[in-house]
Design an enzyme around this catalytic site. Structure first.
Site, PDB file in Angstrom:
ATOM      1  N   HIS A  56       0.833  -1.217   0.000  1.00 52.25           N
ATOM      2  CA  HIS A  56       0.000   0.000   0.000  1.00 52.25           C
ATOM      3  C   HIS A  56       0.861   1.258   0.000  1.00 52.25           C
ATOM      4  O   HIS A  56       1.507   1.582   1.000  1.00 52.25           O
ATOM      5  CB  HIS A  56      -0.923   0.006   1.226  1.00 52.25           C
ATOM      6  CG  HIS A  56      -1.937   1.103   1.161  1.00 52.25           C
ATOM      7  ND1 HIS A  56      -3.286   0.858   0.977  1.00 52.25           N
ATOM      8  CD2 HIS A  56      -1.816   2.451   1.241  1.00 52.25           C
ATOM      9  CE1 HIS A  56      -3.938   2.006   0.947  1.00 52.25           C
ATOM     10  NE2 HIS A  56      -3.064   2.996   1.116  1.00 52.25           N
ATOM     11  N   HIS A  58       1.414   5.450  -2.028  1.00 54.78           N
ATOM     12  CA  HIS A  58       0.903   6.529  -2.900  1.00 54.78           C
ATOM     13  C   HIS A  58       2.098   7.171  -3.599  1.00 54.78           C
ATOM     14  O   HIS A  58       2.666   8.140  -3.094  1.00 54.78           O
ATOM     15  CB  HIS A  58       0.135   7.560  -2.079  1.00 54.78           C
ATOM     16  CG  HIS A  58      -1.124   7.015  -1.505  1.00 54.78           C
ATOM     17  ND1 HIS A  58      -2.360   7.176  -2.104  1.00 54.78           N
ATOM     18  CD2 HIS A  58      -1.343   6.267  -0.393  1.00 54.78           C
ATOM     19  CE1 HIS A  58      -3.279   6.559  -1.378  1.00 54.78           C
ATOM     20  NE2 HIS A  58      -2.693   6.001  -0.337  1.00 54.78           N
ATOM     21  N   GLN A 151      -9.649   9.401  -5.221  1.00 52.83           N
ATOM     22  CA  GLN A 151      -9.377  10.103  -3.951  1.00 52.83           C
ATOM     23  C   GLN A 151     -10.531  11.003  -3.501  1.00 52.83           C
ATOM     24  O   GLN A 151     -10.830  11.107  -2.315  1.00 52.83           O
ATOM     25  CB  GLN A 151      -8.098  10.940  -4.110  1.00 52.83           C
ATOM     26  CG  GLN A 151      -7.790  11.897  -2.970  1.00 52.83           C
ATOM     27  CD  GLN A 151      -7.152  11.229  -1.778  1.00 52.83           C
ATOM     28  OE1 GLN A 151      -6.001  10.856  -1.815  1.00 52.83           O
ATOM     29  NE2 GLN A 151      -7.909  11.069  -0.714  1.00 52.83           N
ATOM     30  N   HIS A 209      -9.364   1.793  -0.075  1.00 57.32           N
ATOM     31  CA  HIS A 209      -9.250   2.471   1.210  1.00 57.32           C
ATOM     32  C   HIS A 209     -10.615   2.286   1.861  1.00 57.32           C
ATOM     33  O   HIS A 209     -11.628   2.689   1.291  1.00 57.32           O
ATOM     34  CB  HIS A 209      -8.976   3.955   1.008  1.00 57.32           C
ATOM     35  CG  HIS A 209      -7.574   4.260   0.612  1.00 57.32           C
ATOM     36  ND1 HIS A 209      -7.038   3.854  -0.581  1.00 57.32           N
ATOM     37  CD2 HIS A 209      -6.603   4.939   1.270  1.00 57.32           C
ATOM     38  CE1 HIS A 209      -5.778   4.265  -0.637  1.00 57.32           C
ATOM     39  NE2 HIS A 209      -5.482   4.931   0.468  1.00 57.32           N
ATOM     40  N   GLU A 212     -11.342   4.207   6.751  1.00 50.39           N
ATOM     41  CA  GLU A 212     -10.160   4.868   7.317  1.00 50.39           C
ATOM     42  C   GLU A 212     -10.645   6.039   8.180  1.00 50.39           C
ATOM     43  O   GLU A 212     -10.531   7.206   7.808  1.00 50.39           O
ATOM     44  CB  GLU A 212      -9.207   5.369   6.215  1.00 50.39           C
ATOM     45  CG  GLU A 212      -7.877   5.850   6.804  1.00 50.39           C
ATOM     46  CD  GLU A 212      -6.919   6.429   5.765  1.00 50.39           C
ATOM     47  OE1 GLU A 212      -7.278   6.474   4.583  1.00 50.39           O
ATOM     48  OE2 GLU A 212      -5.821   6.851   6.164  1.00 50.39           O
ATOM     49  N   ASP A 308       2.350   3.235   2.904  1.00 53.59           N
ATOM     50  CA  ASP A 308       1.296   4.226   2.642  1.00 53.59           C
ATOM     51  C   ASP A 308       1.862   5.554   2.130  1.00 53.59           C
ATOM     52  O   ASP A 308       1.553   5.974   1.025  1.00 53.59           O
ATOM     53  CB  ASP A 308       0.432   4.451   3.890  1.00 53.59           C
ATOM     54  CG  ASP A 308      -0.932   5.069   3.561  1.00 53.59           C
ATOM     55  OD1 ASP A 308      -1.266   5.184   2.370  1.00 53.59           O
ATOM     56  OD2 ASP A 308      -1.658   5.448   4.503  1.00 53.59           O
ATOM     57  N   TRP A 314       0.471  13.867   3.779  1.00 50.22           N
ATOM     58  CA  TRP A 314      -0.068  13.196   4.957  1.00 50.22           C
ATOM     59  C   TRP A 314       0.992  12.819   5.985  1.00 50.22           C
ATOM     60  O   TRP A 314       0.697  12.568   7.136  1.00 50.22           O
ATOM     61  CB  TRP A 314      -0.819  11.919   4.518  1.00 50.22           C
ATOM     62  CG  TRP A 314      -2.013  12.238   3.681  1.00 50.22           C
ATOM     63  CD1 TRP A 314      -3.267  12.530   4.131  1.00 50.22           C
ATOM     64  CD2 TRP A 314      -2.065  12.323   2.248  1.00 50.22           C
ATOM     65  NE1 TRP A 314      -4.091  12.791   3.066  1.00 50.22           N
ATOM     66  CE2 TRP A 314      -3.387  12.677   1.900  1.00 50.22           C
ATOM     67  CE3 TRP A 314      -1.132  12.144   1.214  1.00 50.22           C
ATOM     68  CZ2 TRP A 314      -3.798  12.845   0.576  1.00 50.22           C
ATOM     69  CZ3 TRP A 314      -1.539  12.322  -0.095  1.00 50.22           C
ATOM     70  CH2 TRP A 314      -2.850  12.661  -0.405  1.00 50.22           C
TER      71      TRP A 314
HETATM   72 FE   FE2 Z   1      -3.526   5.082   1.465  1.00 52.60          FE
END
Ligand code: FE2
Length: 426
Positions: A56, A58, A151, A209, A212, A308, A314
Site C-alpha cells: 500500500h 501513494h 481520492q 481504502h 479509514e 502508505d 499526509w
Molecule cells: Fe492510502
C-alpha cells in the site's frame, strides 16, 4: 550455476543453506549444494529473504512534502485538502522524477514490489500517465502495481468513475475506492457495489481504502466482504486501512471477521500512518487507530503492513524501509511474542506478495532469484535492527549493496579503539 549463495539463514529458520541460481531463477536450495557458481556470495550465517513487498503506497504524492505548504494540523483531512491544492500544479515530469527517486530508495532497502494507488480524480489523468511510464521504466528492477484510486470519492466527484475506467483501459491494474469519503454511508455502500461489479466484470483485483476513520459504526468492510463473496472474488479483494475496526464493538467484530475470511478478503494496515492520523479527535486516552492485526491473522485473514506515505501531504517521514514499517506495526499491535514477530516479518514479505498476486515470488526452486541479504541472523533481528541490506539481488544479479552497520569506539579505560557490529546479538 550463475550464482551460488552459501551459508544463508532463511526466514523459516533453516540454517547453513546454499541457494543456486541459473538464468535469473532459483535452481536449488539446500545444505552444502555440490555445485560451483560462476560467482559466489558467502552469506556468513546472515538472513537471506525474498524481497520486501509494500502492499500500500501513494507514489503520485511521494516526496512532495512541503509543496505547496506543510500540513499544519497533521490530520488526514488537511492532508486531503493539501493534496487538492497541490494537484493543479503537478507536472508529469515532476511526478516521474520523484517516483523514480523513491524507487531508487526502495531498491536500496530491498523493496522490489510496490502496489501504489494513483489518484484518478484529475481529468487530465496526469499522475496515471506518469506512473504508467514509471512502471515500465522500473520493470527490470521493481514490480510496480497500480490501483485506480478515486481520492475525491467515486460518487462525490462527478467524473471519477469515467476516469477510473479510462485509467484501467490505459493499463492500471487494480480497482480502488474510498467509500468512507463519500457523502453518506449509503453512497459509500453504493460505491463499493459499483466498483466490485466493475472489477468482477473486468476480471480485476480490488483494493479499497476502507473505513479509514475512527467511526465505530463505519461498515464498508462488511459491504466489501459481502460483494466479494456474492461475486465470487475470493482472494482478489483487499480492504486497506480498516482503522474503524479498532473502535468497533467487539461483538460486531466477532461476526465481521469470519465474514471477511469467508469472502477471502485481505487486510492491509499502515502502521506509520494509522498511529499518526487516527485518534486525532480523542483527548485521553487516545485510540491507536490501527486495525486489529493479530486478531485478523488469528481468524485466518491475510494481513500485510504497508508504508502508505513517504514525505507527502499526509506524512513528513518515511523512507521506503519496510523493516521500519514492520517495527512500528509490531509495537502498535503489541505483537511481541516470537511467533507474532515472525508474522510481522511475513506481513512485509510473503503476505503482501500473495495479496499482489506476484508471480514467482519466494525461495522455492523455480522462483525468481529476487533476494535480500540482510545484516541480521533472523527475521526478528532484522526488525529489531532495521538491518542493513548488504546485497539486493534481482533475477540473479546484485543491484544494490550497503555496508554493514559498524562502529568504532574510543572510550576511556580501553587502550585501543574497538570495532564492533552495531547491536548484533551474536
Ligand atoms: Fe492510502
Amino acid at each position: 550455476m550463475d550464482l551460488v549463495i552459501r551459508n544463508a539463514n532463511l526466514p523459516d529458520g533453516r540454517q547453513k543453506i546454499d541457494i543456486a541460481i541459473v538464468a535469473g531463477r532459483i535452481a536449488a536450495v539446500g545444505p552444502c549444494l555440490p555445485v560451483q557458481g560462476q560467482a559466489e556470495i558467502d552469506a556468513g550465517g546472515n538472513l537471506v529473504s525474498p524481497p520486501f513487498v509494500d502492499a500500500h503506497f501513494h507514489m503520485d504524492a511521494t516526496l512532495s512534502y512541503g509543496l505547496p505548504r506543510v500540513n499544519q494540523s497533521g490530520t488526514l483531512l488537511e492532508g486531503i485538502a493539501l493534496w487538492g491544492e497541490l494537484k493543479p500544479t503537478l507536472t508529469q515530469d515532476a511526478i516521474i522524477e520523484r517516483a523514480l527517486q523513491y524507487c531508487d530508495w526502495a531498491v536500496a532497502r530491498g523493496l522490489l514490489a510496490i502496489r501504489s494507488h494513483v489518484d484518478i480524480c484529475d481529468d487530465r489523468l496526469l499522475a496515471t500517465e506518469a506512473l504508467l511510464q514509471v512502471k515500465q521504466q522500473v520493470a527490470p528492477y521493481l514490480d510496480l502495481q497500480l490501483v485506480a484510486f478515486p481520492q475525491d470519492g467515486l460518487l462525490r466527484s462527478a467524473s471519477a468513475f469515467t476516469n477510473l475506467k479510462r485509467a484501467i483501459a490505459m493499463g492500471v491494474d487494480v480497482v480502488g475506492g474510498i467509500p468512507h469519503f463519500e457523502r453518506t454511508m449509503a453512497d459509500g455502500a453504493e460505491s463499493v457495489r459499483l466498483l466490485c461489479e466493475y472489477a468482477a466484470e473486468q476480471g480485476l483485483r480490488v483494493d479499497m481504502h476502507c473505513d479509514e476513520s475512527d467511526d465505530p459504526l463505519s461498515r464498508h468492510i462488511e459491504t466489501l466482504a459481502y460483494h466479494s463473496h456474492r461475486l465470487g472474488m475470493q482472494g482478489r479483494v483487499t480492504g486497506s486501512h480498516l482503522t474503524s475496526m479498532h473502535s468497533m464493538d467487539n461483538y460486531y467484530v466477532s461476526k465481521l471477521m469470519p465474514l471477511m475470511r469467508e469472502a477471502g478478503v485481505a487486510a492491509i494496515a499502515n502502521p506509520l500512518i494509522n498511529i499518526t492520523l487516527q485518534g486525532r479527535h480523542d483527548t485521553y486516552p487516545k485510540r491507536r487507530g490501527m486495525t486489529r492485526v493479530p486478531e485478523l491473522m488469528a481468524a485466518g485473514i491475510d494481513v500485510a503492513f504497508g508504508q502508505d506515505c513517504a514525505m507527502d501531504p499526509w506524512y513528513s517521514l518515511g523512507s521506503g524501509d519496510m523493516l521500519e514499517v514492520a517495527h512500528m506495526g509490531l509495537h502498535v499491535a503489541q505483537m511481541t511474542g516470537q511467533e507474532a514477530m515472525q508474522a510481522c516479518f511475513k506481513a512485509v514479505t510473503e503476505t503482501p506478495a500473495r495479496i499482489l498476486g506476484l508471480d514467482g515470488y519466494g525461495l522455492e526452486v523455480g522462483c525468481h532469484a529476487d533476494l535480500v541479504l540482510l545484516d541480521a541472523a533472523d527475521p526478528v533481528e532484522a526488525i529489531r535492527l532495521r538491518a542493513a541490506r548488504l546485497k539486493v539481488i534481482r533475477r540473479g544479479t546484485v543491484i544494490s549493496e550497503s555496508p554493514a552497520a559498524q562502529a568504532r569506539l574510543s572510550v576511556a579505560g580501553r587502550p585501543e579503539a574497538v570495532d564492533f557490529r552495531l547491536a548484533r546479538g551474536r
